[in-house]
Write a protein that holds these residues in place. Structure first.
Motif, short mmCIF file in Angstrom:
data_model
loop_
_atom_site.label_atom_id
_atom_site.label_comp_id
_atom_site.label_asym_id
_atom_site.label_seq_id
_atom_site.Cartn_x
_atom_site.Cartn_y
_atom_site.Cartn_z
N UNK A 61 0.83 -1.21 0.00
CA UNK A 61 0.00 0.00 0.00
C UNK A 61 0.86 1.25 0.00
N UNK A 62 1.97 1.23 0.75
CA UNK A 62 2.86 2.39 0.79
C UNK A 62 3.51 2.61 -0.57
N UNK A 63 3.86 1.55 -1.26
CA UNK A 63 4.45 1.69 -2.59
C UNK A 63 3.43 2.24 -3.58
N UNK A 64 2.19 1.82 -3.46
CA UNK A 64 1.16 2.36 -4.35
C UNK A 64 0.90 3.83 -4.07
N UNK A 65 0.98 4.21 -2.82
CA UNK A 65 0.78 5.62 -2.48
C UNK A 65 1.90 6.49 -3.04
N UNK A 66 3.10 5.92 -3.21
CA UNK A 66 4.21 6.66 -3.79
C UNK A 66 4.21 6.63 -5.31
N UNK A 67 3.23 5.96 -5.90
CA UNK A 67 3.12 5.90 -7.35
C UNK A 67 4.03 4.88 -8.01
N UNK A 68 4.46 3.88 -7.27
CA UNK A 68 5.32 2.84 -7.82
C UNK A 68 4.44 1.74 -8.42
N UNK A 69 4.60 1.51 -9.68
CA UNK A 69 3.84 0.45 -10.35
C UNK A 69 4.60 -0.86 -10.20
N UNK A 70 3.87 -1.89 -9.79
CA UNK A 70 4.50 -3.18 -9.58
C UNK A 70 3.48 -4.27 -9.89
N UNK A 71 3.97 -5.47 -9.97
CA UNK A 71 3.13 -6.64 -10.22
C UNK A 71 3.49 -7.74 -9.24
N UNK A 72 2.61 -8.71 -9.13
CA UNK A 72 2.83 -9.92 -8.34
C UNK A 72 2.98 -11.08 -9.33
N UNK A 73 4.19 -11.39 -9.75
CA UNK A 73 4.37 -12.35 -10.86
C UNK A 73 3.86 -13.74 -10.56
N UNK A 74 4.00 -14.21 -9.32
CA UNK A 74 3.54 -15.56 -9.02
C UNK A 74 2.02 -15.64 -9.05
N UNK A 75 1.33 -14.58 -8.64
CA UNK A 75 -0.13 -14.57 -8.72
C UNK A 75 -0.58 -14.47 -10.17
N UNK A 76 0.15 -13.73 -10.96
CA UNK A 76 -0.19 -13.66 -12.39
C UNK A 76 -0.05 -15.03 -13.05
N UNK A 77 1.02 -15.72 -12.71
CA UNK A 77 1.21 -17.05 -13.29
C UNK A 77 0.11 -18.00 -12.83
N UNK A 78 -0.28 -17.89 -11.57
CA UNK A 78 -1.36 -18.73 -11.06
C UNK A 78 -2.67 -18.41 -11.74
N UNK A 79 -2.90 -17.15 -12.02
CA UNK A 79 -4.14 -16.76 -12.70
C UNK A 79 -4.16 -17.27 -14.14
N UNK A 80 -3.02 -17.25 -14.83
CA UNK A 80 -2.97 -17.76 -16.19
C UNK A 80 -3.21 -19.27 -16.24
N UNK A 81 -2.68 -19.98 -15.24
CA UNK A 81 -2.87 -21.43 -15.24
C UNK A 81 -4.27 -21.83 -14.82
N UNK A 82 -4.85 -21.07 -13.90
CA UNK A 82 -6.18 -21.40 -13.38
C UNK A 82 -7.04 -20.15 -13.42
N UNK A 83 -7.60 -19.80 -14.59
CA UNK A 83 -8.37 -18.55 -14.69
C UNK A 83 -9.63 -18.54 -13.85
N UNK A 84 -10.16 -19.72 -13.51
CA UNK A 84 -11.36 -19.80 -12.69
C UNK A 84 -11.00 -20.37 -11.33
N UNK A 85 -9.98 -19.80 -10.70
CA UNK A 85 -9.50 -20.29 -9.42
C UNK A 85 -10.46 -19.99 -8.30
#
Length: 618
Positions: free
Chosen positions: A357-381
């Motif tokens: 949350x602090x990083x988002x408040x500072x305007x830092x764009x980031x991703x959660x790569x492991x969650x993205x990979x999990x979402x691609x493998x199981x789109x209806x998780x």
């Protein structure tokens, strides 16, 4: 002992019994069965020898090469040859062409190939020991299959000179006396290179059958030469194999060079790596800055200068990567071109909801790569909440837009009750309860591998300023209070101190089948970075003649740094890789670190080299 049926001296072998059986069968055709029976029972026809006891042999017969007496030290439990041993003996003779069993016949030793008759299913009326062996042969399914697949004539035999004419066959018989399968399976050839491991190691344990004496007691000139080579980024080229590594000054200098790393801050009485969970280790140590705010500000000011200098080296590709270790999380900064990424990347692990949350408040764009990979493998998780958090964090990084979406969901989430006309009969949860449920789903990621955060491109510079000004990177209380984070890098930077990994060699006695053998080991302790691991393997490949094993002890919070930072369709340009030539790494090490990460959220645990080929476990 003479009353036990089937008791036989321990030096008798199933192959020898089979030879006697065949010899008896041939004798019965010409001379009758009486002579065959007398030959099948050693010592039965001698007046001076008892059948199954260590009796005295006649002098004339013993000198003439008669039957040996039983070994008085033989264990009665070991005299029965098990079906497994018989299976092993026959499997060797049938699976390996040209192999045989060695049997003494006076002074002349011959190597023969024996095979049973597949049509013979019941044992003949022989002595009890031979009958027991033949019964075990009939009950063994493995022997039946082997006899059907591999059958040789009974009269076929090979002498020693014929067997030794095939070096592969002779080597297999000598090196592998115990064969468990009749078919020789070819093992994987391995790889000439192992995948890059971006996690930090706290300890390396090298083991080999060759000594590591070349790594002990470096001379003053060799140590100075190794430090000089490191400072000047000199590349040491070693031969494929070094016959006398202890006398190789070039090898010892390169070993000293591979142990060097740079660190800030450096306090001799404090071990500043690892930082997570180090309170017990640092408790009771002298910390004059703990109660002195002016001293804390001075330490943070010097740390900020070192951190900025290190990032500038990274941007200009003069430093390939570096680590920032705090008491809560660890950050890995990588230059453009490493791990298959075309821009600067930063991985943070583990993270918490408050940090994100602090990083988002500072305007830092980031991703959660492991969650993205999990979402691609199981789109209806079954876990929509982490995905919703990911969607809000993977957007344009605008907190207002994310909050507005959440407000819309809260206002219109129960509109379907009004459509059904039951809005008055069902109690709707209040806004606070809804927020608590959302926060609970987000907090579940905290301190887990899935909480790793990836920052790319120009956002890494924003992350730099955020970490310099963030108060949570420094502990407010405890043994690490007021102590700046630890910076680790393979290249020199402003305010850094040169450090070396600790090396210690030893040897132990290991028990093997034939007795004991020497097992030599080399232990490396300290913050082992990826380039140090690869440099050490290059040295041991030449010094240990391409045969050694490594046990790797990973700093667990950094195991997820092996996550692939690339996006779909991202490709690296060759010009970006060429700019990394001046970063000071060995060309082979640089080539390994440029390759995309393949280990995911795991790290190397075991690395073996045999015949200059790598195999590993993660």
């Amino acid at each position: 002992m003479s009353e036990l049926a089937g008791y036989s001296p321990s030096f008798k072998r199933p192959a020898e019994i089979l030879r006697l059986r065949r010899k008896r069968a041939r004798s019965e055709a010409g001379l009758g069965s009486g002579r065959s029976n007398s030959e099948s029972s050693p010592g039965g026809g001698l007046s001076g020898v008892r059948r199954f006891s260590p009796g005295h042999l006649l002098v004339s017969e013993s000198r003439a090469g008669g039957v040996k007496r039983r070994n008085p030290f033989a264990n009665i439990e070991n005299t029965y040859s098990s079906p497994r041993k018989k299976t092993t003996s026959e499997c060797v003779s049938k699976a390996v062409p040209g192999s045989g069993s060695v049997e003494p016949e006076g002074e002349n030793t011959k190597l023969r190939i024996f095979s049973g008759n597949p049509s013979r299913t019941e044992p003949e009326e022989l002595d009890p020991f031979t009958a027991r062996l033949l019964g075990a042969e009939a009950l063994s399914k493995d022997i039946t299959k082997v006899q059907e697949a591999y059958s040789l004539p009974e009269d076929e035999s090979l002498f020693e000179e014929d067997l030794l004419s095939h070096p592969q066959t002779a080597t297999s018989l000598i090196a592998s006396p115990r064969v468990t399968t009749p078919v020789l399976q070819e093992l994987p050839s391995g790889c000439t290179e192992f995948p890059a491991d971006w996690s930090l190691k706290t300890r390396l344990l090298f083991t080999s059958q060759l000594p590591f004496t070349w790594a002990e007691h470096l001379k003053a000139q060799e140590e100075a030469q190794g430090l000089r080579q490191h400072c000047r980024a000199a590349i040491s080229t070693l031969p494929h194999s070094i016959p006398e590594p202890r006398s190789s000054s070039e090898l010892r200098c390169a070993f000293q060079q591979s142990l060097v790393y740079w660190q800030h801050p450096s306090l001799p009485w404090l071990q500043l790596f690892p930082r997570i969970g180090a309170e017990r280790r640092l408790a009771g140590k002298c910390a004059p800055w703990a109660q002195d705010e002016a001293l804390q500000q001075l330490l943070m000011s010097e740390w900020s200068v070192s951190f900025t200098s290190l990032y500038n080296l990274l941007r200009t590709r003069l430093c390939p990567y570096f680590y920032l270790c705090t008491y809560q999380f660890t950050v890995l900064f990588r230059a453009a071109g490493l791990a298959g990424s075309e821009g600067i990347t930063a991985l943070i692990s583990p993270t918490t909801r408050g940090l994100r949350e602090a990083m988002k408040m500072e305007g830092i764009e980031f991703t959660l790569p492991l969650l993205e990979e999990k979402k691609r493998r199981n789109p209806e998780g079954p876990e929509p909440s982490p995905e919703r958090e990911q969607d809000s964090e993977d957007g344009d990084g605008n907190p207002a837009q994310a909050n507005s979406d959440d407000d819309d969901d809260e206002d219109g989430g129960f509109s379907w009750l009004e459509e059904m006309g039951v809005q008055d009969k069902i109690k709707k949860p209040d806004t606070i309860s809804i927020k608590l449920c959302k926060e609970h789903s987000e907090v579940r990621l905290d301190h887990k591998p899935e909480s790793v955060v990836l920052v790319k491109g120009t956002n890494t510079f924003t992350l730099l300023n955020f970490l310099i000004n963030c108060k949570s990177v420094v502990a407010a209380a405890g043994a690490q209070a007021g102590l700046p984070p630890t910076l680790l890098a393979p290249a020199a930077f402003r305010g850094a101190t040169m450090q070396t990994l600790k090396a210690r060699s030893s040897n132990v006695k290991m028990q093997v089948q034939t007795g004991y053998r020497d097992q030599f080991s080399l232990e490396i302790t300290g913050p082992v970075m990826p380039h140090s691991l690869h440099n050490l393997t290059l040295l041991l490949k030449s010094a240990q003649q391409g045969a050694f094993s490594i046990g790797l002890y990973t700093y667990e919070p950094t195991a997820v740094f092996n996550t692939d930072p690339r996006t779909q369709g991202e490709c690296i340009k060759e010009s970006v890789v060429q700019d990394l030539v001046g970063c000071g790494l060995h060309p082979e090490t640089l080539q390994q670190l440029v390759e995309p990460a393949t280990l995911g959220k795991s790290a190397l645990r075991q690395l073996d080299m045999n015949e200059y080929k790598y195999t590993w476990k993660s």
